[in-house]
Design an enzyme around this catalytic site. Structure first.
Site, PDB file in Angstrom:
ATOM      1  NE  ARG A  95      -3.145   0.194   3.158  1.00  0.00           N
ATOM      2  CZ  ARG A  95      -2.550   0.401   4.347  1.00  0.00           C
ATOM      3  NH1 ARG A  95      -1.877   1.511   4.557  1.00  0.00           N
ATOM      4  NH2 ARG A  95      -2.644  -0.504   5.297  1.00  0.00           N
ATOM      5  CG  ASP A 115      -8.080  16.590 -15.236  1.00  0.00           C
ATOM      6  OD1 ASP A 115      -7.470  15.955 -16.122  1.00  0.00           O
ATOM      7  OD2 ASP A 115      -9.090  16.141 -14.646  1.00  0.00           O
TER       8      ASP A 115
HETATM    9  C1  LIG Z   1     -12.152  10.287 -16.383  1.00  0.00           C
HETATM   10  C2  LIG Z   1     -11.622  11.589 -15.924  1.00  0.00           C
HETATM   11  C3  LIG Z   1     -11.284  11.804 -14.583  1.00  0.00           C
HETATM   12  C4  LIG Z   1     -11.497  10.741 -13.511  1.00  0.00           C
HETATM   13  O1  LIG Z   1     -10.728   9.613 -13.733  1.00  0.00           O
HETATM   14  P1  LIG Z   1     -11.145   8.115 -13.301  1.00  0.00           P
HETATM   15  O2  LIG Z   1      -9.956   7.339 -13.695  1.00  0.00           O
HETATM   16  O3  LIG Z   1     -12.395   7.777 -14.062  1.00  0.00           O
HETATM   17  O4  LIG Z   1     -11.396   8.147 -11.840  1.00  0.00           O
HETATM   18  C5  LIG Z   1     -10.749  13.033 -14.239  1.00  0.00           C
HETATM   19  N1  LIG Z   1     -10.583  14.016 -15.146  1.00  0.00           N
HETATM   20  C6  LIG Z   1     -10.917  13.852 -16.447  1.00  0.00           C
HETATM   21  C7  LIG Z   1     -10.709  14.971 -17.397  1.00  0.00           C
HETATM   22  C8  LIG Z   1     -11.453  12.639 -16.885  1.00  0.00           C
HETATM   23  O5  LIG Z   1     -11.794  12.485 -18.160  1.00  0.00           O
END
Ligand SMILES: *Cc1c(COP(=O)(O)O)cnc(C)c1O
Length: 381
Positions: free
Chosen positions: A52, A175
């Site tokens: 972990r 992101d």
């Molecule tokens: C899918 C996605 C997430 C979340 O990711 P998961 O792996 O589904 O938890 C976050 N940001 C963006 C832009 C995404 O497309």
């Protein structure tokens, strides 16, 4: 592997892939052990203790990810959303300025947990420079941008936003899931952290979940996110780390093919009478085109478009497509289509909007598929 001398494509193939010292295997071993032998008085120096906390398969992936992002450290998580929650646990809350057009699951995480975790959330259109400046005229702790964004493909000027965030006393997190490090490197533009859902293009085959945080500095924040992973239990299986490392090997050529297909599809849609709007930063008509051309190495494989006939037309087209599978998610080899509004917990996408994840099929076949489906609602192009 020299990150100065070698290009992204070369690094992505080799980083974290040193032959196994014990066997000479050219592909990294997958270590599934949950626990590691240690001396009676504690952990071996620099050694591993428990899966972990850390494991060798994941460490290989993290070494590769940090270098590919141009960062000092990277952490791998069980999913993109677990990386989001680790980022929110780096400090005991504060003021969070978040982009209005961002991943719907993260909006759900904020609605449900932000206040409990100590965050005051201001939702702002960060793709609008005036709105970003106004929001960051006041102190903040964390700015959360997504570029290109989901599902409207808005483009944020990341270098400018980094300056605004830092003047406001905040860190900037980007992101970058839609772009991947193959097309965009936010840390070089001044961001402090990059987040990815590795479930999408990094894995690349719709068969593994994972999340990434990459840090410009290896400091208190990276340590805090590491502790959040260990103590909240946001860790991934080593198998998932192994799969994502495997995905990185082909990331650059896959992204090149995804975006060639997306460009062909976007151009076709823009010329079609049944289509009212196309949202793709590669089109000169896109409001963020010039910024995207400046801060990205390509425009990516995601786009969305709006049908002139609204909801009924969108559902008819989505239902008539044969190559594009009706499914959520993105970044796999197969093309996907989704009527976002139908799957949103809090509906906000336009009724006539369809989102496309352009896969690796031949672009002409994808255009033919769309042409056939669109003929049902508005004649041939
Ligand atoms: C899918 C996605 C997430 C979340 O990711 P998961 O792996 O589904 O938890 C976050 N940001 C963006 C832009 C995404 O497309």
């Amino acid at each position: 592997m020299s990150t100065e001398r070698h290009r992204f494509e070369t690094l992505a193939v080799h980083l974290g892939g040193e032959p196994d010292a014990a066997t000479g295997a050219v592909v990294p071993p997958l270590h599934l052990a949950t626990t590691y032998q240690h001396p009676p008085d504690g952990v071996a120096p620099g050694g591993l203790l428990y899966q972990r906390a850390d494991n060798p398969t994941q460490q290989r992936l993290e070494t590769a990810l940090a270098a590919l992002e141009g960062g000092k450290r990277a952490l791998f998580f069980a999913s993109g959303l677990s990386a989001c929650s680790a980022a929110l646990h780096m400090r005991a809350g504060g003021r969070l300025v978040v982009q209005n057009d961002c991943y719907a699951g993260f909006q759900g995480q904020l609605r449900t947990f932000a206040a409990r975790w100590g965050w005051r959330v201001d939702t702002v259109d960060l793709a609008d420079p005036a709105a970003a400046r106004a929001a960051l005229a006041e102190p903040a702790d964390l700015v959360w941008a997504e570029s290109p964004s989901n599902p409207l493909l808005r483009v944020v000027d990341l270098a400018e936003l980094a300056q605004l965030a830092h003047t406001a006393g905040a860190k900037l997190l980007v992101d970058g899931t839609f772009a991947t490090p193959a097309l965009q490197q936010p840390l070089a533009l001044g961001a402090d952290l990059v987040l990815h859902s590795a479930t999408k293009y990094m894995g690349g085959h719709s068969d593994v979940m994972g999340g990434v945080l990459a840090f410009a500095e290896d400091g208190a924040e990276a340590d805090a996110a590491w502790h959040a992973r260990e103590l909240i239990g946001l860790n991934a299986s080593p198998f998932n780390a192994w799969m994502v490392l495997r995905g990185l090997r082909s990331l650059a050529p896959r992204m090149a093919a995804h975006q060639a297909g997306a460009m062909a599809v976007a151009r076709f849609l823009e010329s079609h009478p049944a289509v009212a709007a196309v949202h793709y930063p590669g089109l000169p008509s896109h409001p963020g085109h010039e910024i995207a051309a400046r801060q990205m190495r390509g425009f990516g494989g995601m786009l969305s478009f709006e049908l002139a006939g609204g909801r009924d037309a969108a559902l008819a087209v989505a239902g008539a497509l044969q190559l594009f599978v009706n499914a959520t998610s993105l970044g796999g080899c197969e093309s996907l289509v989704e009527h976002r509004r139908s799957v949103e917990a809090q509906p906000r996408s336009p009724e006539g909007l369809l989102r496309l994840s352009v896969g690796l099929e031949h672009p002409d076949d994808l255009v033919d598929d769309l042409d056939r489906a669109l003929a049902l609602v508005g004649g041939a192009a």
